[in-house]
Design an enzyme around this catalytic site. Structure first.
Site: not given
Ligand code: CO
Length: 161
Positions: A46, A51, A89-90, A132-133, A136
């Protein structure tokens, strides 16, 4: 295909509450396409618009065996249960951690055509990715939810989700 640069901590855009999308125009659709390309290139499940440096309430999610999902102005309408799971997380490369997440998550959002959609997931990667997304979009990262230092660890040489 356009892959955008993924912002990592301590980039302040990751901490800003993202703005609602006022109108689904061509720029928003291009953002969604680029986010899907970027997510796939990074092998993530995701990605949220902040991000890639865009402070808008847009999220993409792709879990194995399912089509990619684009959620515009998503909101959690119901959460139930509690479970402890591992995530990464990226935007926080090189780490993984253990956090508490809901078991069932129900989200409403607009799709890329502007239609209202609802997505419900229980005890799976999709439920985890939804929480999670969406976090953000409020400037929240999973590392904020980690309860003790032992619950966050380095994964040198590997890629976080
Ligand atoms: Co993330």
């Amino acid at each position: 295909m356009a892959i955008r640069k993924i912002r990592t901590l301590p980039d302040p855009v990751l901490r800003e509450p993202a703005r609602k999308v006022p109108l689904i125009d061509s720029a928003v659709l291009k953002l969604i396409d680029d986010m899907i390309d970027t997510m796939r290139a990074s092998e993530g499940a995701g990605l949220a618009a902040p991000q890639v440096g865009v402070s808008l309430r847009v999220v993409v999610i792709e879990v194995p065996g399912e089509d990619a999902l684009a959620l515009i102005n998503p909101e959690i309408v119901k959460k139930k249960g509690e479970r402890v799971i591992e995530e990464g997380c990226l935007s926080v490369p090189g780490y993984r951690g253990e956090v508490k997440r809901a078991v069932t998550v129900k989200v409403k959002a607009r799709d890329r055509d502007g239609h209202e959609i609802r997505v419900t997931a229980t005890d799976d990667l999709l439920a985890q990715a939804l929480e999670h997304e969406l976090d953000h979009l409020d400037g929240r990262l999973y590392v904020d939810l980690v309860e003790s230092p032992e619950s966050l660890w380095r994964i040198d040489g590997q890629t976080a989700e």
